[in-house]
Scaffold this motif. Structure first.
Motif, PDB file in Angstrom:
ATOM      1  N   SER A 218       0.839  -1.197   0.000  1.00 14.64           N
ATOM      2  CA  SER A 218       0.000   0.000   0.000  1.00 14.64           C
ATOM      3  C   SER A 218       0.872   1.243   0.000  1.00 14.64           C
ATOM      4  O   SER A 218       2.069   1.194   0.292  1.00 14.64           O
ATOM      5  N   ASP A 247      -3.863   3.843   0.199  1.00 10.28           N
ATOM      6  CA  ASP A 247      -4.275   3.239  -1.065  1.00 10.28           C
ATOM      7  C   ASP A 247      -3.531   1.921  -1.237  1.00 10.28           C
ATOM      8  O   ASP A 247      -2.311   1.858  -1.039  1.00 10.28           O
ATOM      9  N   TYR A 248      -4.258   0.873  -1.651  1.00 11.73           N
ATOM     10  CA  TYR A 248      -3.666  -0.455  -1.749  1.00 11.73           C
ATOM     11  C   TYR A 248      -3.238  -0.776  -3.176  1.00 11.73           C
ATOM     12  O   TYR A 248      -3.845  -0.314  -4.151  1.00 11.73           O
ATOM     13  N   GLU A 251      -6.106  -3.214  -6.668  1.00 16.19           N
ATOM     14  CA  GLU A 251      -7.152  -2.243  -6.987  1.00 16.19           C
ATOM     15  C   GLU A 251      -8.539  -2.695  -6.559  1.00 16.19           C
ATOM     16  O   GLU A 251      -9.477  -1.888  -6.514  1.00 16.19           O
ATOM     17  N   SER A 254     -10.675  -1.360  -1.492  1.00 14.20           N
ATOM     18  CA  SER A 254     -10.976   0.069  -1.388  1.00 14.20           C
ATOM     19  C   SER A 254      -9.999   0.778  -0.461  1.00 14.20           C
ATOM     20  O   SER A 254      -9.474   0.187   0.492  1.00 14.20           O
ATOM     21  N   SER A 255      -9.766   2.053  -0.731  1.00 15.95           N
ATOM     22  CA  SER A 255      -8.874   2.856   0.105  1.00 15.95           C
ATOM     23  C   SER A 255      -9.441   3.010   1.510  1.00 15.95           C
ATOM     24  O   SER A 255     -10.651   2.948   1.727  1.00 15.95           O
TER      25      SER A 255
END
Length: 406
Positions: A218, A247-248, A251, A254-255
């Motif tokens: 992340s 943010d990971y 995708e 979710s953030s």
């Protein structure tokens, strides 16, 4: 992996030897301590059932060398330790290495550089450190390098630019595939002294973590503010708070975002007593697969008291609670690790719940100074882990020992 560990270990020793030679040639700016302990451990595998106990002998020798010049300070500490277990089914011996390096250089009255490196190599550690990381039952190597450039903007203002690199490597491939990581951190802090007793801070930080195989990595962003205040000559407090977003790399996850804070108080009611209290809350990297994040709340406290000039007592306690959200599970990791067909992934994830862990650690140590070079010690440590996601356990360790300065 083993070649890497051996190379880094040799490097740590090599760092010490040249400075050690200089130390012996000049005034004594080195210290050598030896510590021998006998310990009883009632749950050596940290198991919730079929607990195995063992006596063990722990031998540690510590080399500390300081180089203190007009504008330069360097300190190197190397501590190898040997552990013999009386009742362990696998190898009955462990050999650990700790190497710490501190370097400070003042280039001008306004500009200076601070560097610190921490190296750890442990065989079969199987311990919890600082209430945050549960080390797997595998040999591991850990290194943290931190560098900070300090620039004094004005008599009351100071700017700090820092960078940090952490790595964690496990020996067993089943553990390494999901736990080995590299972490990079960059930060900028401005500190402003309002009055001699009070200083304010503002900082921003960027952090990225990458895993070697199954990616739970992340990118995290922080912005925060802090205050340091000396309420009296005997009471000092620090508080830092802000907001963090993550943010990971995957995708499909979710953030996350959340506030964070940490603070502590140091109280010295008398020259013989020191009390420390603190708490904190933040998002951290997860040490439980397949979660990519954890939110942790922690409180801690400690009391150190010199009963007499020879006898001292130290008490420490901490409690940590970590929450793991099912929404932070990395689906690609589940497919690869558990070989779940992609068409069945949704059903698999529907069976995974949120989880939490509560960790308690208490310790006590009594030290008696026999003379200028020898100390007798007795200690106790209690650990309790209550978890929805892994095995619960409690563990007691009791030891007596002798420390000498050579």
């Amino acid at each position: 992996m083993k070649m890497t560990k051996n190379a880094l270990t040799i490097m740590g020793i090599a760092l010490i030897l040249p400075v050690a030679v200089l130390a012996f040639e000049g005034p004594r700016n080195y210290q050598i301590h030896n510590r021998l302990r006998l310990e009883y451990d009632d749950n050596i595998y940290e198991s919730g059932r079929d607990e195995t106990s063992s006596f063990k002998v722990i031998e540690e020798i510590e080399f500390l060398v300081n180089l203190n010049l007009e504008n330069t300070f360097a300190s190197i500490r190397y501590k190898p330790s040997f552990v013999w277990w009386e009742n362990r089914s696998e190898d009955s011996t462990d050999f650990h290495h700790d190497v710490d390096l501190i370097f400070n250089q003042r280039f001008t009255p306004r500009v200076s550089l601070d560097v610190k490196n921490t190296f750890r190599y442990a065989q079969q550690p199987n311990v919890i450190e600082s209430g945050a990381v549960v080390r797997e039952r595998s040999d591991f190597l850990y290194n943290a390098l931190v560098g900070t450039v300090l620039y004094r903007v004005s008599p009351v203002g100071r700017l700090e630019v820092s960078g940090r690199y952490n790595l964690l490597r496990y020996d067993e491939s089943r553990v390494a595939d999901v736990e080995d990581y590299d972490m990079y951190v960059a930060g900028l802090t401005y500190r402003h002294t309002l009055v001699p007793e009070t200083a304010l801070k503002a900082d921003v930080r960027f952090e990225t973590i990458d895993y070697d195989q199954i990616d739970r990595g992340s990118d995290a962003y922080q912005i925060g503010f802090g205050v340091e205040h000396m309420f009296s000559p005997n009471l000092l407090g620090n508080l830092r708070a802000g907001y963090m977003a993550k943010d990971y790399n995957d995708e499909t996850v979710s953030s996350d975002s959340a506030p964070y804070f940490d603070g502590n108080l140091t109280f010295v009611p008398s020259p013989d007593t020191r009390v420390t209290l603190g708490m904190g809350y933040s998002m951290l990297e997860s040490d439980i697969f397949p979660y990519a994040n954890q939110e942790r709340f922690r409180v801690f406290g400690g009391v150190a008291h010199d009963v007499t000039p020879r006898l001292s007592v130290n008490l420490i306690g901490s409690f940590a609670r970590s929450n793991y959200d099912a929404a932070d599970i990395v689906p690609s990791g589940i497919i690869e690790r558990f070989e779940v067909p992609e068409e069945l992934l949704a059903d698999f994830l529907a069976q995974v719940d949120d989880g939490k862990e509560e960790f308690i650690q208490l310790s006590a140590r009594v030290t008696y100074r026999v003379n200028r070079s020898n100390w007798l010690e007795a200690g106790w440590q209690f650990t309790d882990l209550s978890s929805d996601l892994r095995e619960n356990f409690d563990r007691n360790r009791i030891n007596i020992g002798w420390k000498t300065r050579l």
